[in-house]
Design an enzyme around this catalytic site. Structure first.
Site, mmCIF file in Angstrom:
data_model
loop_
_atom_site.group_PDB
_atom_site.id
_atom_site.type_symbol
_atom_site.label_atom_id
_atom_site.label_comp_id
_atom_site.label_asym_id
_atom_site.label_seq_id
_atom_site.Cartn_x
_atom_site.Cartn_y
_atom_site.Cartn_z
ATOM 1 N N TYR A 73 10.826 3.433 5.611
ATOM 2 C CA TYR A 73 10.312 2.284 4.850
ATOM 3 C C TYR A 73 11.338 1.139 4.844
ATOM 4 O O TYR A 73 10.971 -0.025 5.037
ATOM 5 C CB TYR A 73 10.006 2.753 3.433
ATOM 6 C CG TYR A 73 9.337 1.743 2.530
ATOM 7 C CD1 TYR A 73 7.980 1.460 2.647
ATOM 8 C CD2 TYR A 73 10.072 1.098 1.535
ATOM 9 C CE1 TYR A 73 7.364 0.552 1.783
ATOM 10 C CE2 TYR A 73 9.465 0.191 0.681
ATOM 11 C CZ TYR A 73 8.110 -0.075 0.803
ATOM 12 O OH TYR A 73 7.504 -0.972 -0.048
ATOM 13 N N LYS A 100 10.725 -2.516 6.322
ATOM 14 C CA LYS A 100 10.765 -3.703 5.461
ATOM 15 C C LYS A 100 11.849 -4.679 5.909
ATOM 16 O O LYS A 100 11.709 -5.892 5.735
ATOM 17 C CB LYS A 100 10.951 -3.294 4.001
ATOM 18 C CG LYS A 100 9.722 -2.585 3.417
ATOM 19 C CD LYS A 100 8.445 -3.386 3.647
ATOM 20 C CE LYS A 100 7.321 -3.007 2.717
ATOM 21 N NZ LYS A 100 6.062 -3.713 3.046
HETATM 22 P P1 NAP Z 1 -0.776 0.243 -3.002
HETATM 23 O O1 NAP Z 1 -1.223 0.085 -4.411
HETATM 24 O O2 NAP Z 1 -0.512 1.602 -2.465
HETATM 25 O O3 NAP Z 1 -1.784 -0.539 -2.063
HETATM 26 C C1 NAP Z 1 -1.623 -0.561 -0.672
HETATM 27 C C2 NAP Z 1 -2.965 -0.836 -0.034
HETATM 28 O O4 NAP Z 1 -2.772 -0.864 1.409
HETATM 29 C C3 NAP Z 1 -3.994 0.263 -0.330
HETATM 30 O O5 NAP Z 1 -5.212 -0.300 -0.726
HETATM 31 C C4 NAP Z 1 -4.085 0.993 1.003
HETATM 32 O O6 NAP Z 1 -5.342 1.572 1.268
HETATM 33 C C5 NAP Z 1 -3.837 -0.139 1.978
HETATM 34 N N1 NAP Z 1 -3.523 0.377 3.303
HETATM 35 C C6 NAP Z 1 -2.703 1.432 3.614
HETATM 36 N N2 NAP Z 1 -2.697 1.652 4.943
HETATM 37 C C7 NAP Z 1 -3.535 0.736 5.484
HETATM 38 C C8 NAP Z 1 -3.966 0.466 6.810
HETATM 39 N N3 NAP Z 1 -3.519 1.181 7.853
HETATM 40 N N4 NAP Z 1 -4.844 -0.546 7.020
HETATM 41 C C9 NAP Z 1 -5.314 -1.270 5.975
HETATM 42 N N5 NAP Z 1 -4.947 -1.073 4.694
HETATM 43 C C10 NAP Z 1 -4.064 -0.069 4.451
HETATM 44 O O7 NAP Z 1 0.599 -0.568 -2.763
HETATM 45 P P2 NAP Z 1 1.229 -1.838 -3.489
HETATM 46 O O8 NAP Z 1 2.243 -1.343 -4.429
HETATM 47 O O9 NAP Z 1 0.171 -2.781 -3.919
HETATM 48 O O10 NAP Z 1 2.039 -2.455 -2.253
HETATM 49 C C11 NAP Z 1 1.572 -3.529 -1.465
HETATM 50 C C12 NAP Z 1 2.682 -3.944 -0.511
HETATM 51 O O11 NAP Z 1 3.846 -4.307 -1.259
HETATM 52 C C13 NAP Z 1 3.131 -2.841 0.435
HETATM 53 O O12 NAP Z 1 3.465 -3.401 1.683
HETATM 54 C C14 NAP Z 1 4.361 -2.287 -0.233
HETATM 55 O O13 NAP Z 1 5.207 -1.664 0.686
HETATM 56 C C15 NAP Z 1 4.961 -3.552 -0.814
HETATM 57 N N6 NAP Z 1 5.874 -3.339 -1.935
HETATM 58 C C16 NAP Z 1 5.468 -2.733 -3.089
HETATM 59 C C17 NAP Z 1 6.369 -2.567 -4.131
HETATM 60 C C18 NAP Z 1 5.988 -1.917 -5.447
HETATM 61 O O14 NAP Z 1 6.887 -1.712 -6.282
HETATM 62 N N7 NAP Z 1 4.739 -1.574 -5.685
HETATM 63 C C19 NAP Z 1 7.690 -3.019 -3.990
HETATM 64 C C20 NAP Z 1 8.080 -3.623 -2.803
HETATM 65 C C21 NAP Z 1 7.157 -3.790 -1.782
HETATM 66 P P3 NAP Z 1 -5.679 3.099 0.810
HETATM 67 O O15 NAP Z 1 -5.829 3.025 -0.660
HETATM 68 O O16 NAP Z 1 -6.951 3.412 1.512
HETATM 69 O O17 NAP Z 1 -4.517 3.914 1.267
#
Ligand code: NAP
Length: 250
Positions: A151, A155
């Site tokens: 990851y 990133k």
């Molecule tokens: P999340 O709640 O897990 O949502 C991620 C979404 O991406 C889900 O709806 C998932 O679908 C979808 N997804 C996964 N694989 C995919 C694919 N191959 N094609 C299309 N859609 C796909 O995550 P989040 O926390 O909102 O994170 C969003 C972004 O921010 C990510 O890139 C994450 O790495 C980044 N981020 C998050 C945090 C945090 O603290 N939450 C911090 C830093 C960065 P499914 O539900 O079907 O799997």
């Protein structure tokens, strides 16, 4: 704002849903893209009930044909997209010695290959219109995080991808920037709490204590930053990584 069409990946929930909803409130039409088209229904209804326009798009960002078909449908049904938010993401955490090749590949494929495929599919519309906005989701984990070699590499890769897009596409009126969130309350952080065997409330409290502003982030914190980067007035901001982490780096 002129009529703009955006596509936000991973927009069925979490940060992507907040960004899609915010961009629609800003007046853009939004392609709500996620793995399962039906899972996009809540985000699409939130947008349409507030008077916006949105289209649910089922696609796997790591699959070339699936991405091409989704972008083509968006172009036909809502219009040519000139804003792309590469937000889809997954975690497959493990220490290096226990990490499988599948865990490495899955993370690279969704974050890096996915961002590459979706951006490549949309750039022709940006170049045609001599205007575009690319927002890529990085993370504070880009600076390294135990248990996340896959990851954090992905990133950090998103940051290099972003800066190169800024160099290549700037002359076409396209900006590319990355947002690096810290701890944001979503299913992703809830799953991490569950994996390490800590209750989510306790997990959030411990995280907040380490963050300079003394709270964890919400998806809307990231949506607010994305809204700025996509705005017409942000045309001189390009190739940047904005840490949205309640402090210098969360
Ligand atoms: P999340 O709640 O897990 O949502 C991620 C979404 O991406 C889900 O709806 C998932 O679908 C979808 N997804 C996964 N694989 C995919 C694919 N191959 N094609 C299309 N859609 C796909 O995550 P989040 O926390 O909102 O994170 C969003 C972004 O921010 C990510 O890139 C994450 O790495 C980044 N981020 C998050 C945090 C945090 O603290 N939450 C911090 C830093 C960065 P499914 O539900 O079907 O799997």
């Amino acid at each position: 704002m002129a009529e703009r069409i955006a596509v936000v990946s991973g927009a069925a929930r979490g940060i992507g849903a907040a960004i899609a909803t915010r961009l629609a409130a800003d007046g853009l039409r939004v392609g709500v893209l996620d793995l399962d088209e039906k899972a996009c229904a809540d985000t699409v209804s939130a947008i349409t009930e507030a008077g916006g326009q949105a289209l649910a798009l089922g696609a796997d960002v790591s699959d070339e044909a699936s991405v091409a078909a989704a972008v083509e449908r968006l172009e036909q049904e809502l219009g040519a997209p000139t804003v792309v938010v590469n937000n889809a993401g997954i975690l497959r955490d493990n220490l290096l010695f226990k990490m499988s090749v599948d865990d490495w590949d899955a993370v690279m494929n969704v974050h890096l290959r996915g961002a590459f495929l979706l951006t490549r599919a949309v750039q022709k519309y940006m170049v045609e219109q001599k205007w575009g906005r690319i927002v890529n989701m990085s993370s504070t984990s880009a600076q390294g995080n135990r248990g996340q070699v896959n990851y954090s590499a992905a990133k950090a890769g998103m940051q290099g991808f972003t800066k190169t897009l800024a160099f290549e596409l700037g002359k076409f009126g396209v900006t590319a920037n990355a947002i690096a969130p810290g701890f944001i309350v979503t299913d992703m952080t809830a799953a991490t709490a569950a994996r390490v065997g800590v209750g989510f409330e306790e997990f959030k409290k411990a995280a907040a204590a380490e963050i300079p502003v003394q709270r964890v982030g919400q998806p809307e914190d990231i949506a607010h930053t994305a809204s700025f980067l996509v705005s017409e007035g942000a045309g001189f901001v390009s190739g940047q990584v904005i840490y949205v982490a309640g402090g210098p780096r969360g």
